[in-house]
Design a protein around this motif. Structure first.
Motif, mmCIF file in Angstrom:
data_model
loop_
_atom_site.group_PDB
_atom_site.id
_atom_site.type_symbol
_atom_site.label_atom_id
_atom_site.label_comp_id
_atom_site.label_asym_id
_atom_site.label_seq_id
_atom_site.Cartn_x
_atom_site.Cartn_y
_atom_site.Cartn_z
ATOM 1 N N GLY A 59 7.861 73.274 107.839
ATOM 2 C CA GLY A 59 9.575 72.560 108.463
ATOM 3 C C GLY A 59 9.182 71.647 110.401
ATOM 4 O O GLY A 59 9.206 70.848 110.059
ATOM 5 N N ASP A 60 8.401 72.871 110.729
ATOM 6 C CA ASP A 60 8.343 72.604 112.533
ATOM 7 C C ASP A 60 7.115 71.869 112.543
ATOM 8 O O ASP A 60 6.145 71.955 113.936
ATOM 9 N N VAL A 86 -4.416 77.131 109.545
ATOM 10 C CA VAL A 86 -3.690 77.241 108.092
ATOM 11 C C VAL A 86 -3.312 76.139 107.453
ATOM 12 O O VAL A 86 -2.739 75.550 107.807
ATOM 13 N N THR A 87 -3.654 75.662 106.052
ATOM 14 C CA THR A 87 -2.835 74.565 105.310
ATOM 15 C C THR A 87 -1.112 74.539 105.035
ATOM 16 O O THR A 87 -1.046 75.576 104.960
ATOM 17 N N GLU A 88 -0.963 73.537 104.850
ATOM 18 C CA GLU A 88 0.201 73.164 104.593
ATOM 19 C C GLU A 88 0.517 73.743 102.806
ATOM 20 O O GLU A 88 1.365 74.497 102.726
ATOM 21 N N ARG A 133 17.266 70.319 106.243
ATOM 22 C CA ARG A 133 16.636 70.704 107.839
ATOM 23 C C ARG A 133 18.013 70.784 107.887
ATOM 24 O O ARG A 133 18.317 70.577 109.803
ATOM 25 N N PHE A 134 18.598 72.207 107.933
ATOM 26 C CA PHE A 134 20.466 72.343 108.866
ATOM 27 C C PHE A 134 20.041 71.978 110.190
ATOM 28 O O PHE A 134 20.893 72.881 110.981
ATOM 29 N N LYS A 135 18.553 73.213 110.477
ATOM 30 C CA LYS A 135 18.201 73.590 112.246
ATOM 31 C C LYS A 135 18.085 72.149 112.884
ATOM 32 O O LYS A 135 18.171 72.672 113.648
ATOM 33 N N THR A 136 18.546 71.194 112.664
ATOM 34 C CA THR A 136 17.965 69.792 113.181
ATOM 35 C C THR A 136 19.761 69.055 112.970
ATOM 36 O O THR A 136 20.293 68.255 113.815
#
Ligand code: GPP
Ligand code: MG
Length: 289
Positions: A59-60, A86-88, A133-136
Protein backbone atom coordinates in the motif's frame (compact mmCIF):
# COMPACT_ATOMS: atom_id res chain seq x y z
CA UNK A 1 21.98 -3.98 5.08
CA UNK A 2 19.39 -6.48 6.35
CA UNK A 3 18.08 -9.07 3.90
CA UNK A 4 15.23 -7.99 1.64
CA UNK A 5 12.78 -10.30 3.37
CA UNK A 6 13.58 -8.88 6.81
CA UNK A 7 13.10 -5.39 5.35
CA UNK A 8 9.80 -6.52 3.85
CA UNK A 9 8.47 -8.13 7.04
CA UNK A 10 10.04 -5.73 9.61
CA UNK A 11 9.95 -8.14 12.60
CA UNK A 12 11.39 -5.52 14.97
CA UNK A 13 8.26 -3.41 14.41
CA UNK A 14 6.05 -6.34 15.46
CA UNK A 15 7.08 -5.62 19.04
CA UNK A 16 4.35 -2.97 19.19
CA UNK A 17 1.67 -5.67 18.85
CA UNK A 18 3.67 -8.42 20.56
CA UNK A 19 3.32 -6.44 23.77
CA UNK A 20 -0.50 -6.55 24.12
CA UNK A 21 -0.49 -10.15 22.84
CA UNK A 22 2.11 -11.26 25.43
CA UNK A 23 0.36 -9.49 28.27
CA UNK A 24 -2.87 -11.24 27.29
CA UNK A 25 -1.07 -14.58 27.08
CA UNK A 26 0.65 -14.13 30.46
CA UNK A 27 -2.60 -13.20 32.21
CA UNK A 28 -4.83 -15.70 30.46
CA UNK A 29 -2.78 -18.88 30.58
CA UNK A 30 -3.06 -21.53 33.33
CA UNK A 31 -1.30 -24.79 34.17
CA UNK A 32 -4.25 -26.54 32.47
CA UNK A 33 -3.59 -24.81 29.13
CA UNK A 34 -2.36 -26.90 26.24
CA UNK A 35 1.30 -26.03 25.42
CA UNK A 36 0.63 -26.83 21.75
CA UNK A 37 -2.11 -24.18 21.69
CA UNK A 38 0.41 -21.66 22.97
CA UNK A 39 2.89 -22.52 20.21
CA UNK A 40 0.18 -22.41 17.51
CA UNK A 41 -1.05 -19.07 18.84
CA UNK A 42 2.39 -17.48 18.59
CA UNK A 43 2.82 -18.88 15.08
CA UNK A 44 -0.58 -17.41 14.10
CA UNK A 45 0.59 -14.09 15.55
CA UNK A 46 3.76 -14.20 13.40
CA UNK A 47 1.72 -14.90 10.25
CA UNK A 48 -0.74 -12.14 11.11
CA UNK A 49 2.07 -9.60 11.52
CA UNK A 50 3.75 -10.79 8.32
CA UNK A 51 0.44 -10.36 6.51
CA UNK A 52 -0.03 -6.81 7.85
CA UNK A 53 3.48 -5.62 7.09
CA UNK A 54 3.64 -7.04 3.58
CA UNK A 55 0.32 -5.41 2.74
CA UNK A 56 1.44 -2.18 4.34
CA UNK A 57 4.57 -2.19 2.18
CA UNK A 58 2.44 -2.79 -0.92
CA UNK A 59 0.00 0.00 0.00
CA UNK A 60 2.87 2.39 0.80
CA UNK A 61 5.18 1.56 -2.08
CA UNK A 62 4.77 5.03 -3.63
CA UNK A 63 5.16 6.97 -0.36
CA UNK A 64 7.83 5.01 1.55
CA UNK A 65 10.51 6.54 -0.69
CA UNK A 66 10.00 9.87 1.10
CA UNK A 67 11.03 8.41 4.47
CA UNK A 68 14.23 9.69 6.07
CA UNK A 69 14.79 6.88 8.58
CA UNK A 70 13.52 8.83 11.59
CA UNK A 71 11.61 7.19 14.49
CA UNK A 72 11.14 3.80 12.82
CA UNK A 73 12.66 0.32 12.91
CA UNK A 74 14.19 1.02 9.47
CA UNK A 75 14.49 3.63 6.76
CA UNK A 76 11.42 2.85 4.69
CA UNK A 77 13.11 4.19 1.56
CA UNK A 78 15.00 0.85 1.59
CA UNK A 79 11.77 -1.15 1.46
CA UNK A 80 12.38 -3.92 -1.11
CA UNK A 81 9.23 -2.81 -2.96
CA UNK A 82 10.69 0.69 -3.24
CA UNK A 83 14.12 -0.55 -4.34
CA UNK A 84 12.56 -3.07 -6.74
CA UNK A 85 14.10 -6.14 -5.04
CA UNK A 86 10.63 -7.63 -4.50
CA UNK A 87 7.79 -7.26 -7.01
CA UNK A 88 4.28 -6.28 -6.01
CA UNK A 89 2.99 -9.56 -7.42
CA UNK A 90 5.32 -11.60 -5.22
CA UNK A 91 4.37 -9.51 -2.18
CA UNK A 92 0.67 -10.09 -2.86
CA UNK A 93 1.21 -13.84 -3.21
CA UNK A 94 3.09 -13.83 0.08
CA UNK A 95 0.31 -11.89 1.77
CA UNK A 96 -2.31 -14.44 0.66
CA UNK A 97 -0.13 -17.24 2.04
CA UNK A 98 0.41 -15.40 5.35
CA UNK A 99 -3.33 -14.75 5.65
CA UNK A 100 -4.22 -18.41 5.13
CA UNK A 101 -1.54 -19.63 7.55
CA UNK A 102 -2.57 -17.11 10.22
CA UNK A 103 -6.10 -18.52 10.10
CA UNK A 104 -4.98 -22.12 9.89
CA UNK A 105 -2.86 -21.93 13.03
CA UNK A 106 -5.49 -19.84 14.79
CA UNK A 107 -8.06 -22.54 14.04
CA UNK A 108 -5.90 -25.03 15.95
CA UNK A 109 -6.08 -22.87 19.11
CA UNK A 110 -9.82 -22.27 19.68
CA UNK A 111 -12.78 -20.68 17.91
CA UNK A 112 -12.62 -17.35 19.76
CA UNK A 113 -8.91 -17.07 18.96
CA UNK A 114 -9.70 -17.85 15.31
CA UNK A 115 -12.38 -15.15 15.18
CA UNK A 116 -10.04 -12.59 16.71
CA UNK A 117 -7.22 -13.38 14.29
CA UNK A 118 -9.71 -13.03 11.44
CA UNK A 119 -10.70 -9.61 12.84
CA UNK A 120 -7.09 -8.40 13.16
CA UNK A 121 -6.32 -9.70 9.66
CA UNK A 122 -9.24 -7.64 8.33
CA UNK A 123 -8.08 -4.60 10.33
CA UNK A 124 -4.59 -4.97 8.88
CA UNK A 125 -6.06 -5.08 5.39
CA UNK A 126 -8.40 -2.12 5.68
CA UNK A 127 -5.69 -0.08 7.42
CA UNK A 128 -3.17 -0.39 4.59
CA UNK A 129 -5.02 -1.20 1.38
CA UNK A 130 -7.51 0.59 -0.87
CA UNK A 131 -10.38 1.26 -1.08
CA UNK A 132 -10.45 1.99 2.67
CA UNK A 133 -6.76 2.61 3.41
CA UNK A 134 -7.68 3.92 6.87
CA UNK A 135 -4.06 4.87 7.59
CA UNK A 136 -4.74 7.95 5.46
CA UNK A 137 -8.00 8.89 7.21
CA UNK A 138 -8.07 11.08 10.31
CA UNK A 139 -9.30 9.01 13.30
CA UNK A 140 -9.44 5.97 10.97
CA UNK A 141 -5.72 5.39 11.55
CA UNK A 142 -6.07 5.63 15.34
CA UNK A 143 -9.20 3.48 15.39
CA UNK A 144 -7.65 0.63 13.36
CA UNK A 145 -4.61 0.44 15.63
CA UNK A 146 -6.72 0.75 18.79
CA UNK A 147 -9.01 -2.06 17.67
CA UNK A 148 -6.08 -4.24 16.55
CA UNK A 149 -4.18 -3.65 19.81
CA UNK A 150 -7.26 -4.47 21.90
CA UNK A 151 -8.30 -7.46 19.81
CA UNK A 152 -4.84 -9.02 19.89
CA UNK A 153 -4.81 -8.58 23.68
CA UNK A 154 -8.12 -10.49 23.93
CA UNK A 155 -6.67 -13.11 21.55
CA UNK A 156 -3.73 -13.52 23.94
CA UNK A 157 -6.10 -13.89 26.90
CA UNK A 158 -8.23 -16.40 25.02
CA UNK A 159 -5.35 -18.90 24.67
CA UNK A 160 -5.77 -19.82 28.33
CA UNK A 161 -9.16 -18.18 28.82
CA UNK A 162 -8.73 -16.73 32.33
CA UNK A 163 -8.77 -13.08 33.44
CA UNK A 164 -11.23 -12.16 30.66
CA UNK A 165 -12.13 -8.99 32.52
CA UNK A 166 -14.30 -6.56 30.47
CA UNK A 167 -13.07 -3.45 32.28
CA UNK A 168 -9.40 -4.39 31.85
CA UNK A 169 -10.09 -5.11 28.18
CA UNK A 170 -11.72 -1.67 27.78
CA UNK A 171 -8.67 -0.20 29.54
CA UNK A 172 -6.34 -1.88 27.05
CA UNK A 173 -8.25 -0.34 24.12
CA UNK A 174 -7.82 3.15 25.62
CA UNK A 175 -4.12 2.55 26.34
CA UNK A 176 -3.59 1.27 22.78
CA UNK A 177 -5.01 4.45 21.26
CA UNK A 178 -2.89 6.56 23.60
CA UNK A 179 0.29 4.74 22.62
CA UNK A 180 -0.46 4.95 18.92
CA UNK A 181 -0.76 8.76 18.91
CA UNK A 182 2.96 9.67 19.27
CA UNK A 183 3.86 7.15 16.56
CA UNK A 184 1.61 8.87 14.02
CA UNK A 185 2.90 12.29 15.15
CA UNK A 186 6.53 11.32 14.56
CA UNK A 187 5.44 10.49 10.97
CA UNK A 188 3.77 13.90 10.56
CA UNK A 189 6.44 15.52 8.39
CA UNK A 190 6.91 12.41 6.25
CA UNK A 191 3.16 11.80 5.80
CA UNK A 192 2.57 15.46 4.93
CA UNK A 193 5.28 15.30 2.29
CA UNK A 194 3.70 12.13 0.93
CA UNK A 195 0.30 13.87 0.77
CA UNK A 196 -1.40 11.63 3.36
CA UNK A 197 -4.08 13.06 5.67
CA UNK A 198 -3.34 11.09 8.83
CA UNK A 199 -4.75 12.19 12.19
CA UNK A 200 -1.50 14.09 12.87
CA UNK A 201 -1.71 15.94 9.55
CA UNK A 202 -5.42 16.68 10.00
CA UNK A 203 -5.46 17.83 13.65
CA UNK A 204 -1.85 19.02 13.86
CA UNK A 205 0.76 17.50 16.19
CA UNK A 206 0.00 19.79 19.13
CA UNK A 207 -3.77 19.19 19.30
CA UNK A 208 -3.36 15.46 18.82
CA UNK A 209 -0.74 15.25 21.56
CA UNK A 210 -3.14 17.04 23.91
CA UNK A 211 -5.71 14.34 23.19
CA UNK A 212 -3.32 12.01 25.05
CA UNK A 213 -4.13 13.83 28.32
CA UNK A 214 -7.81 13.03 27.92
CA UNK A 215 -7.12 9.38 27.05
CA UNK A 216 -4.68 9.11 29.95
CA UNK A 217 -7.27 10.51 32.37
CA UNK A 218 -9.87 7.98 31.16
CA UNK A 219 -7.31 5.16 31.31
CA UNK A 220 -6.24 6.05 34.86
CA UNK A 221 -9.87 6.01 36.07
CA UNK A 222 -10.54 2.64 34.42
CA UNK A 223 -7.32 1.05 35.69
CA UNK A 224 -7.88 2.42 39.22
CA UNK A 225 -11.22 0.60 39.27
CA UNK A 226 -9.54 -2.54 37.87
CA UNK A 227 -6.95 -2.22 40.66
CA UNK A 228 -9.55 -1.85 43.38
CA UNK A 229 -11.88 -4.70 42.48
CA UNK A 230 -9.68 -7.44 41.04
CA UNK A 231 -7.16 -10.17 41.83
CA UNK A 232 -3.43 -9.71 42.37
CA UNK A 233 -2.46 -10.26 38.72
CA UNK A 234 -4.77 -7.52 37.45
CA UNK A 235 -3.76 -5.26 40.35
CA UNK A 236 -0.09 -5.51 39.34
CA UNK A 237 -0.99 -4.88 35.68
CA UNK A 238 -3.15 -1.88 36.66
CA UNK A 239 -0.29 -0.33 38.63
CA UNK A 240 2.16 -0.85 35.78
CA UNK A 241 -0.25 0.67 33.27
CA UNK A 242 -1.06 3.71 35.40
CA UNK A 243 2.60 4.56 36.07
CA UNK A 244 3.64 3.92 32.48
CA UNK A 245 0.83 5.77 30.73
CA UNK A 246 1.29 8.92 32.83
CA UNK A 247 5.06 8.92 32.24
CA UNK A 248 4.65 8.23 28.53
CA UNK A 249 2.06 10.97 28.00
CA UNK A 250 4.10 13.58 29.91
CA UNK A 251 7.34 12.61 28.15
CA UNK A 252 5.69 12.67 24.70
CA UNK A 253 4.20 16.11 25.29
CA UNK A 254 7.50 17.45 26.64
CA UNK A 255 9.33 16.33 23.52
CA UNK A 256 7.31 18.34 20.99
CA UNK A 257 9.43 21.17 19.60
CA UNK A 258 7.57 23.40 17.15
CA UNK A 259 5.73 20.90 14.92
CA UNK A 260 8.29 18.18 15.43
CA UNK A 261 8.12 15.26 17.83
CA UNK A 262 11.58 13.81 18.31
CA UNK A 263 11.01 10.44 19.87
CA UNK A 264 13.59 7.80 19.14
CA UNK A 265 11.96 4.49 18.20
CA UNK A 266 13.71 2.78 21.12
CA UNK A 267 11.60 4.80 23.55
CA UNK A 268 8.74 2.55 22.52
CA UNK A 269 10.46 -0.59 21.23
CA UNK A 270 12.80 -1.28 24.19
CA UNK A 271 10.26 -1.05 27.04
CA UNK A 272 7.71 -2.95 24.91
CA UNK A 273 10.23 -5.71 24.18
CA UNK A 274 11.22 -6.01 27.85
CA UNK A 275 7.61 -6.10 29.01
CA UNK A 276 6.73 -8.65 26.30
CA UNK A 277 9.61 -10.89 27.42
CA UNK A 278 8.56 -10.55 31.08
CA UNK A 279 4.96 -11.53 30.35
CA UNK A 280 5.94 -14.43 28.06
CA UNK A 281 8.26 -15.84 30.76
CA UNK A 282 5.55 -15.32 33.38
CA UNK A 283 3.06 -17.15 31.13
CA UNK A 284 5.43 -20.06 30.57
CA UNK A 285 6.07 -20.36 34.32
CA UNK A 286 2.31 -20.47 34.93
CA UNK A 287 1.93 -23.06 32.18
CA UNK A 288 4.57 -25.24 33.82
CA UNK A 289 2.66 -24.85 37.10
C1 GPP B 1 3.12 -0.18 9.39
O1 GPP B 1 3.87 0.78 9.95
C2 GPP B 1 2.08 -0.55 10.36
C3 GPP B 1 1.40 -1.68 10.31
C4 GPP B 1 1.64 -2.72 9.31
C5 GPP B 1 0.38 -1.88 11.35
C6 GPP B 1 -0.74 -2.75 11.00
C7 GPP B 1 -1.95 -2.13 11.48
C8 GPP B 1 -3.03 -2.76 11.95
C9 GPP B 1 -4.21 -1.92 12.17
C10 GPP B 1 -3.08 -4.17 12.26
P1 GPP B 1 4.63 1.93 9.17
O2 GPP B 1 5.79 2.22 10.04
O3 GPP B 1 4.87 1.58 7.75
O4 GPP B 1 3.66 3.12 9.28
P2 GPP B 1 2.33 3.39 8.50
O5 GPP B 1 1.25 2.91 9.39
O6 GPP B 1 2.33 4.86 8.34
O7 GPP B 1 2.40 2.67 7.20
MG1 MG C 1 3.90 1.93 6.03
Amino acid sequence: MKSKHIRLLRPIAWITFLYPFSVGFGLGVTSDSNPLHVIFAFIAFIFWMSFCFVLNAVGDKDVDKFHNGRSKDMNLAYQPLVTGEVTEKKALYLSIMFFIFSLLFAWLVNSLFFLLILIVDVLGYIYSMPPTRFKTKPIGDILCNTLAGGAIFIAGLSIGGTNMNPLAILGVFIVASNFYIPTVITDHEFDKKAGLTTSAVFFGPKKLLQMMYLLTAIAVIIWLIVFLINNLELKVLALLVIIYIIAFTLASNAKLKEERLNIHENWILVPFALMSAAFVIYGILKLLG
